[in-house]
Design an enzyme around this catalytic site. Structure first.
Site, PDB file in Angstrom:
ATOM      1  N   ARG A  12       1.052  -1.114   0.058  1.00  8.22           N
ATOM      2  CA  ARG A  12       0.055  -0.043  -0.198  1.00  8.22           C
ATOM      3  C   ARG A  12       0.860   1.337  -0.127  1.00  8.22           C
ATOM      4  O   ARG A  12       0.514   2.296   0.280  1.00  8.22           O
ATOM      5  CB  ARG A  12      -0.869   0.020   1.194  1.00  8.22           C
ATOM      6  CG  ARG A  12      -1.945  -1.083   1.146  1.00  8.22           C
ATOM      7  CD  ARG A  12      -3.365  -0.617   2.030  1.00  8.22           C
ATOM      8  NE  ARG A  12      -4.364  -1.812   1.812  1.00  8.22           N
ATOM      9  CZ  ARG A  12      -4.234  -2.771   2.631  1.00  8.22           C
ATOM     10  NH1 ARG A  12      -3.393  -2.753   3.548  1.00  8.22           N
ATOM     11  NH2 ARG A  12      -5.037  -3.698   2.585  1.00  8.22           N
TER      12      ARG A  12
ATOM     13  N   LYS B  31       2.841  11.911 -11.554  1.00  4.74           N
ATOM     14  CA  LYS B  31       2.218  11.032 -12.413  1.00  4.74           C
ATOM     15  C   LYS B  31       2.758   9.718 -12.636  1.00  4.74           C
ATOM     16  O   LYS B  31       4.000   9.733 -13.114  1.00  4.74           O
ATOM     17  CB  LYS B  31       1.875  11.642 -13.764  1.00  4.74           C
ATOM     18  CG  LYS B  31       0.586  12.457 -13.754  1.00  4.74           C
ATOM     19  CD  LYS B  31       0.353  12.822 -15.206  1.00  4.74           C
ATOM     20  CE  LYS B  31      -0.831  13.874 -15.645  1.00  4.74           C
ATOM     21  NZ  LYS B  31      -0.839  14.373 -16.450  1.00  4.74           N
TER      22      LYS B  31
ATOM     23  N   LYS C 290       6.452  23.910 -14.488  1.00  4.98           N
ATOM     24  CA  LYS C 290       5.900  22.671 -14.153  1.00  4.98           C
ATOM     25  C   LYS C 290       5.170  22.508 -12.691  1.00  4.98           C
ATOM     26  O   LYS C 290       4.310  22.177 -12.331  1.00  4.98           O
ATOM     27  CB  LYS C 290       6.417  21.335 -14.604  1.00  4.98           C
ATOM     28  CG  LYS C 290       5.695  19.898 -14.246  1.00  4.98           C
ATOM     29  CD  LYS C 290       5.779  18.961 -15.426  1.00  4.98           C
ATOM     30  CE  LYS C 290       4.839  17.975 -15.030  1.00  4.98           C
ATOM     31  NZ  LYS C 290       5.214  16.856 -15.514  1.00  4.98           N
TER      32      LYS C 290
ATOM     33  N   GLU D  36      -4.704  17.179 -11.755  1.00  2.59           N
ATOM     34  CA  GLU D  36      -5.372  17.349 -13.110  1.00  2.59           C
ATOM     35  C   GLU D  36      -6.896  17.385 -13.269  1.00  2.59           C
ATOM     36  O   GLU D  36      -7.688  16.818 -14.024  1.00  2.59           O
ATOM     37  CB  GLU D  36      -4.906  16.165 -13.924  1.00  2.59           C
ATOM     38  CG  GLU D  36      -4.725  17.015 -15.647  1.00  2.59           C
ATOM     39  CD  GLU D  36      -4.213  15.949 -16.420  1.00  2.59           C
ATOM     40  OE1 GLU D  36      -3.026  15.880 -16.299  1.00  2.59           O
ATOM     41  OE2 GLU D  36      -4.759  15.129 -17.369  1.00  2.59           O
TER      42      GLU D  36
ATOM     43  N   ASN E 148      -0.797  19.240 -21.096  1.00  3.99           N
ATOM     44  CA  ASN E 148      -1.123  18.154 -22.053  1.00  3.99           C
ATOM     45  C   ASN E 148      -0.986  18.747 -23.652  1.00  3.99           C
ATOM     46  O   ASN E 148      -1.649  18.060 -24.472  1.00  3.99           O
ATOM     47  CB  ASN E 148      -2.179  17.394 -21.719  1.00  3.99           C
ATOM     48  CG  ASN E 148      -1.986  16.294 -20.982  1.00  3.99           C
ATOM     49  OD1 ASN E 148      -1.242  15.325 -21.389  1.00  3.99           O
ATOM     50  ND2 ASN E 148      -2.288  16.373 -19.587  1.00  3.99           N
TER      51      ASN E 148
ATOM     52  N   HIS F 183       9.065   9.851 -27.897  1.00  3.18           N
ATOM     53  CA  HIS F 183       7.836  10.775 -27.235  1.00  3.18           C
ATOM     54  C   HIS F 183       7.662  12.232 -27.620  1.00  3.18           C
ATOM     55  O   HIS F 183       6.863  12.747 -28.400  1.00  3.18           O
ATOM     56  CB  HIS F 183       7.798  10.689 -25.893  1.00  3.18           C
ATOM     57  CG  HIS F 183       6.829  11.516 -25.326  1.00  3.18           C
ATOM     58  ND1 HIS F 183       5.561  11.038 -25.215  1.00  3.18           N
ATOM     59  CD2 HIS F 183       6.886  12.476 -24.538  1.00  3.18           C
ATOM     60  CE1 HIS F 183       4.714  11.911 -24.740  1.00  3.18           C
ATOM     61  NE2 HIS F 183       5.450  12.847 -24.095  1.00  3.18           N
TER      62      HIS F 183
HETATM   63  N1  GLY Z   1       3.051  15.318 -18.432  1.00  4.93           N
HETATM   64  C1  GLY Z   1       2.091  16.170 -18.124  1.00  4.93           C
HETATM   65  C2  GLY Z   1       1.724  16.215 -16.590  1.00  4.93           C
HETATM   66  O1  GLY Z   1       2.735  15.567 -16.054  1.00  4.93           O
HETATM   67  O2  GLY Z   1       0.689  16.826 -16.263  1.00  4.93           O
END
Ligand code: GLY
Length: 342
Positions: A104, A126, A205, A215, A223, A246
């Protein structure tokens, strides 16, 4: 969210001395085992557990996770251990997912070794793996304890890998910093100062993720270029024979999605032209055929930003500005792909 941009010889010992982990595992692939592990091994306890997986996006799936969970189980790792993900996006996303689900959840840190992972994948939590040909289809949001970025790691990367990461740097400028875009759009790729751009991208970022970690809204702007870019990437990877990195796919997506914005009057012809010229100069043109358009459009139906069957884009609303949750029709997508094909 903690991100340190510094020599790994300073940041890693500092992190480990502030956190006492009884068991430390390091996830590597054959590349980072050879080139990067020797650079951090001196700062690890002698008893560290090395877990090696095969490199490449085609290994980013649940069967590889099983191998990682198996290795941690075999080493009797308990919940107080640490997993260090030493590698590019696949290692970071997959390792973070394995750490987040093992018993967990145990602590993990990211040490990104590619430009793409340093400016994008390692920041923001992510995590996940591909599933049935769909990118990052299974995963979670979960922040690492820290991200340790050493810009010298990228010095020895092949140009293709730097180009791949550079696409995300360009994206960050176009969605959030018009002045920086103006600057880089007049800089030849061979002259780019990566150290300062890594810092710039990470700041953008971090700020966006801090406002919207999971998100629900704003983070979707990260994105931009990815709805059609991911579709092209997935389509070409499925073909097997046509390899694409990519960032190259995102460069394709950025041109197509800038065209959609132009068609809607959100950016000028001159702005579209500037984006297109720089991206074509830097990345060249990926050969696509008109007969492939329906398959590419079909893949956009799986995009994670979609809602209620509607394909929703993030679109430039000016240079340095980006909107999100904007429904885009199939005919707009078709025109954009046709425009790219020329
Ligand atoms: N690569 C886009 C994000 O991390 O939201």
């Amino acid at each position: 969210m903690s991100v340190e941009i510094a020599a790994i010889s300073n940041s890693l010992p500092a992190f480990l001395s502030q956190n006492s982990y009884l068991q430390i595992a390091v996830l590597v692939d054959e590349q980072t085992s050879k080139h990067c592990l020797p650079l951090i091994q001196a700062y690890l306890p002698k008893s560290f557990i090395k877990i090696q997986i095969k490199s490449g996006e085609n290994n980013k799936h649940l069967a590889t996770c099983e191998k990682v969970w198996e290795a941690m189980t075999k080493a009797n790792m308990d919940r107080h251990g640490l997993l260090i993900n030493l590698g590019g996006g696949v290692i970071g996303d997959l390792g973070g997912f394995c750490a987040s689900t093992y018993k967990r959840g145990i602590d993990f840190i990211q040490i990104p070794t590619t430009l793409l992972a340093q400016v994008d994948a390692s920041v923001g939590g992510k995590l996940g793996v591909d599933f049935q040909g769909l990118k990052n289809h299974i995963g979670v949001f979960n922040l690492p304890k820290t991200v340790l970025i050493d810009p010298t790691f990228i010095q020895t990367l092949p140009a293709s890998q730097k180009l791949s990461g550079y696409a995300e740097i360009i994206k960050h400028c176009l969605i959030r910093d018009a002045e920086k875009w103006e600057q880089i759009s007049h800089t030849d790729f061979s002259e780019v100062d990566f150290s300062s751009l890594i810092e710039h991208s990470v700041e953008i970022k971090k700020a966006v993720v801090a406002e919207d970690p999971t998100e629900k809204g704003l983070r979707k702007i990260l994105n931009w270029g990815h709805t059609l870019g991911h579709a092209v990437e997935t389509f070409l990877l499925d073909q097997g024979k046509r390899k694409i990195l990519h960032g190259e796919a995102i460069a394709v997506g950025m041109i197509m999605e800038a065209f959609v914005a132009f068609q809607r009057g959100l950016i000028s012809e001159q702005e579209l032209g500037d984006i297109e010229i720089y991206l074509f100069e830097t990345y060249g043109k990926v050969p696509l055929k008109a007969s492939e358009i329906p398959a590419i459009i079909a893949l956009t139906l799986q995009d994670k930003k979609n809602k209620g069957g509607e394909v929703r884009f993030s679109l430039l609303t000016g240079i340095g500005d980006c909107g999100y949750d904007i429904p885009v029709s199939k005919s707009e997508m078709k025109k954009a792909i046709e425009y790219y094909i020329g």
